[in-house]
Structure formats: C-alpha cells, structure tokens
Design a protein around this motif. Sequence first.
Motif, PDB file in Angstrom:
ATOM      1  N   HIS A   1      -8.891   4.694   5.412  1.00 62.60           N
ATOM      2  CA  HIS A   1      -8.754   3.355   4.830  1.00 62.60           C
ATOM      3  C   HIS A   1      -8.581   3.482   3.328  1.00 62.60           C
ATOM      4  O   HIS A   1      -8.732   4.561   2.754  1.00 62.60           O
ATOM      5  CB  HIS A   1      -9.925   2.437   5.201  1.00 62.60           C
TER       6      HIS A   1
ATOM      7  N   ARG B   1     -14.767  -5.381   3.908  1.00 67.18           N
ATOM      8  CA  ARG B   1     -14.293  -4.648   5.084  1.00 67.18           C
ATOM      9  C   ARG B   1     -13.389  -3.514   4.612  1.00 67.18           C
ATOM     10  O   ARG B   1     -12.694  -3.659   3.605  1.00 67.18           O
ATOM     11  CB  ARG B   1     -13.475  -5.559   5.992  1.00 67.18           C
TER      12      ARG B   1
ATOM     13  N   TYR C   1     -10.685  -8.660   2.805  1.00 62.07           N
ATOM     14  CA  TYR C   1     -11.198  -7.308   2.653  1.00 62.07           C
ATOM     15  C   TYR C   1     -12.097  -7.139   1.433  1.00 62.07           C
ATOM     16  O   TYR C   1     -13.061  -6.393   1.471  1.00 62.07           O
ATOM     17  CB  TYR C   1     -10.040  -6.311   2.527  1.00 62.07           C
TER      18      TYR C   1
ATOM     19  N   VAL D   1      -8.579 -10.180  -1.727  1.00 63.42           N
ATOM     20  CA  VAL D   1      -7.611  -9.282  -1.122  1.00 63.42           C
ATOM     21  C   VAL D   1      -7.639  -9.508   0.387  1.00 63.42           C
ATOM     22  O   VAL D   1      -8.651  -9.228   1.038  1.00 63.42           O
ATOM     23  CB  VAL D   1      -7.912  -7.810  -1.462  1.00 63.42           C
TER      24      VAL D   1
ATOM     25  N   LEU E   1      -0.365  -6.266   1.340  1.00 60.88           N
ATOM     26  CA  LEU E   1      -1.567  -7.092   1.301  1.00 60.88           C
ATOM     27  C   LEU E   1      -1.248  -8.394   0.580  1.00 60.88           C
ATOM     28  O   LEU E   1      -0.371  -8.441  -0.285  1.00 60.88           O
ATOM     29  CB  LEU E   1      -2.690  -6.371   0.557  1.00 60.88           C
TER      30      LEU E   1
ATOM     31  N   LEU F   1       0.843  -1.192   0.000  1.00 62.71           N
ATOM     32  CA  LEU F   1       0.000   0.000   0.000  1.00 62.71           C
ATOM     33  C   LEU F   1       0.879   1.243   0.000  1.00 62.71           C
ATOM     34  O   LEU F   1       2.003   1.218   0.497  1.00 62.71           O
ATOM     35  CB  LEU F   1      -0.887   0.022   1.244  1.00 62.71           C
TER      36      LEU F   1
ATOM     37  N   SER G   1      -5.556  -9.468   4.357  1.00 62.01           N
ATOM     38  CA  SER G   1      -4.570  -8.803   5.204  1.00 62.01           C
ATOM     39  C   SER G   1      -3.195  -9.413   4.911  1.00 62.01           C
ATOM     40  O   SER G   1      -3.101 -10.453   4.262  1.00 62.01           O
ATOM     41  CB  SER G   1      -4.952  -8.968   6.673  1.00 62.01           C
TER      42      SER G   1
ATOM     43  N   VAL H   1     -10.071  -1.472   4.257  1.00 61.59           N
ATOM     44  CA  VAL H   1      -8.667  -1.891   4.289  1.00 61.59           C
ATOM     45  C   VAL H   1      -7.860  -0.803   5.007  1.00 61.59           C
ATOM     46  O   VAL H   1      -7.721   0.300   4.478  1.00 61.59           O
ATOM     47  CB  VAL H   1      -8.088  -2.101   2.871  1.00 61.59           C
TER      48      VAL H   1
ATOM     49  N   MET I   1      -8.362   0.637  -4.925  1.00 62.38           N
ATOM     50  CA  MET I   1      -8.437  -0.825  -4.997  1.00 62.38           C
ATOM     51  C   MET I   1      -8.261  -1.294  -6.442  1.00 62.38           C
ATOM     52  O   MET I   1      -7.596  -2.299  -6.698  1.00 62.38           O
ATOM     53  CB  MET I   1      -9.755  -1.336  -4.421  1.00 62.38           C
TER      54      MET I   1
ATOM     55  N   TYR J   1      -4.464   1.075   6.564  1.00 61.12           N
ATOM     56  CA  TYR J   1      -3.081   1.206   6.103  1.00 61.12           C
ATOM     57  C   TYR J   1      -2.173   0.273   6.895  1.00 61.12           C
ATOM     58  O   TYR J   1      -2.351   0.082   8.094  1.00 61.12           O
ATOM     59  CB  TYR J   1      -2.588   2.648   6.255  1.00 61.12           C
ATOM     60  N   SER J   2      -1.223  -0.310   6.204  1.00 58.19           N
ATOM     61  CA  SER J   2      -0.205  -1.147   6.828  1.00 58.19           C
ATOM     62  C   SER J   2       1.071  -1.008   6.023  1.00 58.19           C
ATOM     63  O   SER J   2       1.013  -0.834   4.797  1.00 58.19           O
ATOM     64  CB  SER J   2      -0.644  -2.614   6.843  1.00 58.19           C
TER      65      SER J   2
ATOM     66  N   TYR K   1     -16.688  -5.089  -1.762  1.00 55.27           N
ATOM     67  CA  TYR K   1     -15.916  -4.660  -0.600  1.00 55.27           C
ATOM     68  C   TYR K   1     -16.550  -5.288   0.640  1.00 55.27           C
ATOM     69  O   TYR K   1     -17.734  -5.113   0.896  1.00 55.27           O
ATOM     70  CB  TYR K   1     -15.940  -3.137  -0.481  1.00 55.27           C
TER      71      TYR K   1
END
Length: 179
Positions: free
Chosen positions: A36, A93, A134, A122, A102, A26, A124, A95, A42, A97-98, A91
């Motif tokens: 998110h 959930r 997600y 997609v 992903l 991301l 986590s 998503v 996406m 930021y991390s 969609y």
Amino acid sequence: MTDTPVAPGSGPVSAGPERVHVPIQLRWGDLDALGHVNNTSMLKLLEEARLRAFWFSDGEGEPLPTAVFDMDVLDSGGDRATLIAHQEIEYLRPVPYSQRPLDVRMWIGAMGGSSADICFEVFSPAGDSAPVLYARATVVVVLVDTASGRPIRWNERERSAWAPYVGDPIHYRRRSARG
C-alpha cells in the motif's frame, strides 16, 4: 463543486465549503513492502495536489479556480514564495495501488494574514460507487518575501479566489492516554 455523499463506514467528511477536487495518479514507487502507499509518499501526493490547485499550469490545460501563483518562483526566483510551517496527517485506511487517480479534495480550514491551513481528504478514485476516505491532512502554508524571508500578507486576488473554499478545519481523533 461540492462534496458527494460518502458510503457508511468509509470515514468522516468535514462539513463546510466547496472542495477543489484534484485527481492524483499513484506511481508504483509509492508502494511499500506491505503493498500500500507508503506514509512518506502521502506527503508527496499532497504536495502534488497543492501545487496543482494553487499554481497556474505551464500552459497545459485549464487552471483550477484556486490557482493564484505563477511559475516565476521557479523561473527567476520571484519575489514571493510559500513555505510549509506544519503538516499533520491522519491515516484512516491503507491506500492500495490503483491505475485510476485518487480523488484529493481540498479546502482552506483557516486563513490568516500570511498563513493558510490547507485541508485535504484523500479518497478512492472518483466515480467509485462507495468512495473510501483513506486519509485527512492539514498543511499550514506561509507566504514569504523571498528577499527577506519574512512573512507577507495574502493579497486581495488570492483571498477572493479562495473565499468559496474557506470552511471548518479538520478535527483529528486523538489517542487516549495510556496507563
């Protein structure tokens, strides 16, 4: 390479073929004002996964087993190209930021003469103790002759590379009729 179990409540996992796992990083700019990943971002993330899965690398790293296209389309126009005919995303959930990528899992939901339904889930980041699903998506890709713009058939090399990844398409939830 096969699916790993998904924690209860994290969403459905489609049954079927092997999956291609593509880690997608991301970017901070993928977020919207709600913190998110934005819905339009996406589409870009799915595009990145699709290109990494089906195109040979530019000499960096080992290509995925599904890679069948080279970069001649970008370099010289090439004689074949893929076009997007349809996209659908469900969609499940938001998503968050991390900094960890992903885990985008891909397979072929249907293979026609000149088109293919590319299916995505997609998740986590890989390695999470309870993976979260997600979003699910399908992109219909059509192979075309660049000179004429007309659809052309997938060749045997492409079909062979993708055969282990052909399986059931995604069945989406639908909204009930409103009164």
